[in-house]
Design an enzyme around this catalytic site. Sequence first.
Site, PDB file in Angstrom:
ATOM      1  N   TYR A 135       0.817  -1.217   0.000  1.00  0.00           N
ATOM      2  CA  TYR A 135       0.000   0.000   0.000  1.00  0.00           C
ATOM      3  C   TYR A 135       0.850   1.267   0.000  1.00  0.00           C
ATOM      4  O   TYR A 135       0.404   2.322  -0.420  1.00  0.00           O
ATOM      5  CB  TYR A 135      -0.926   0.038   1.221  1.00  0.00           C
ATOM      6  N   LYS A 190       2.759 -15.237   2.661  1.00  0.00           N
ATOM      7  CA  LYS A 190       2.711 -15.902   1.353  1.00  0.00           C
ATOM      8  C   LYS A 190       4.157 -16.207   1.007  1.00  0.00           C
ATOM      9  O   LYS A 190       4.680 -15.831  -0.057  1.00  0.00           O
ATOM     10  CB  LYS A 190       2.031 -14.952   0.338  1.00  0.00           C
ATOM     11  N   ASP A 222      -3.806 -17.923   1.622  1.00  0.00           N
ATOM     12  CA  ASP A 222      -4.940 -18.601   0.974  1.00  0.00           C
ATOM     13  C   ASP A 222      -5.547 -19.645   1.907  1.00  0.00           C
ATOM     14  O   ASP A 222      -6.767 -19.760   2.042  1.00  0.00           O
ATOM     15  CB  ASP A 222      -4.522 -19.210  -0.377  1.00  0.00           C
ATOM     16  N   ASP A 246      -6.058  -6.434   5.660  1.00  0.00           N
ATOM     17  CA  ASP A 246      -7.219  -5.675   5.174  1.00  0.00           C
ATOM     18  C   ASP A 246      -8.319  -6.656   4.766  1.00  0.00           C
ATOM     19  O   ASP A 246      -9.484  -6.532   5.146  1.00  0.00           O
ATOM     20  CB  ASP A 246      -6.745  -4.841   3.961  1.00  0.00           C
ATOM     21  N   ASP A 250     -11.879  -8.187   7.200  1.00  0.00           N
ATOM     22  CA  ASP A 250     -13.267  -8.014   6.753  1.00  0.00           C
ATOM     23  C   ASP A 250     -13.990  -9.354   6.672  1.00  0.00           C
ATOM     24  O   ASP A 250     -15.172  -9.447   6.997  1.00  0.00           O
ATOM     25  CB  ASP A 250     -13.326  -7.313   5.393  1.00  0.00           C
TER      26      ASP A 250
END
Length: 356
Positions: A135, A190, A222, A246, A250
Amino acid sequence: MKIAVLPGDGIGTEIVAEAVKVLKALDLSFEMETALVGGAAYEAHGHPLPEATLKLAQQSDAVLFGAVGDWKYDKLDRPLRPEQAILGLRKHMGLFANFRPAICYSQLVHASSLKPELVAGLDILIIRELTGDIYFGQPRGRRIAVDGHFPGSEEAFDTMRYSRPEIERIAHVAFQAARKRDKRVTSVDKANVLETFQFWKDVVTEVGKEYPDVALDHMYVDNAAMQLVKAPKKFDVVVTGNMFGDILSDAAAMLTGSIGMLPSASLNTKNQGLYEPSHGSAPDIAGQGVANPLATILSAAMMLRFSLNQPEAAKRIETAVDQVLSQGLRTPDIFSEGTTRVGTAQMGDAVVKALG
Ligand code: NAD
């Protein structure tokens, strides 16, 4: 103790009013000062995070934040959009650690999209690194490709990066949080594909050696996404980078039934923090007095615990919220047959009453 109160836009003003009501009912001595932020600040001062608002936030022990944004600002230049206020506050206050607890209240198990037995008793904490990762990594931009699959065509790129100190400090936050809970940390990465996240994994493992009482495991993002909807109760504390956090936070939010129930905290190294519900300004229901104020009220409880050193007062609020749910009071987002539908202010009043 000083609290900056920044209600923002849409339902922000309605829900923050209820949290302030609850804080005032505690009879603690703190000063509260309100300022404009987001679209409201843009309308009044031409900027979503005016200098005076930022200064107030920086000089306070904690910020109680509502929500910002409205579709009508979507055409503004990006730096003037309401959401930039949150990014500005994170940056200028150095808020690097985002805490998102996902707790499924037993009274609300049927509101979850998962089967009740999978979420009953759920209590997990997602800790997301907030200031690094893809980001904010430089360089980023658009250009004409000189290599790759389509040289000569337009392309866009971002840079994923994490430095050792950034990973170390968020890892310490996670291990210390786990010590106050079930003493388990899952670090999500990852590492099988990304160099940045192999480094993340190595550094978290090193930091973990300083916490022999906390069990550490590692999971690819994943698989973590899968496990969150398959067996979410297996997790205690989850720590991860900005982008994975992020998305996973959620997903975890939805396990609990309503986004209207979820508090959050973002802290810096001095325990100064910004406390806000996990949802947005909900323009679709703003001004109707139906928004659920509990996420904001629970954010105020987190503020008392993390930044204002008032754990007993925090517990009083959390117990009061549990009580009003047991009384069957529900705003429309969590309403179900056999419960009592109430509005935003009635819910706030009920929490105040339940404080005893
Ligand atoms: P949203 O979270 O505002 O709303 C999503 C849905 O959840 C809506 O149907 C809304 O009515 C409902 N909802 C949200 N909070 C609720 C509550 N407390 N009680 C009952 N129902 C609730 O997300 P969105 O619609 O995607 O975004 C609306 C605006 O909010 C946009 O401008 C967006 O940029 C902004 N936003 C701000 C923040 C923030 O301030 N931190 C976060 C997310 C989105």
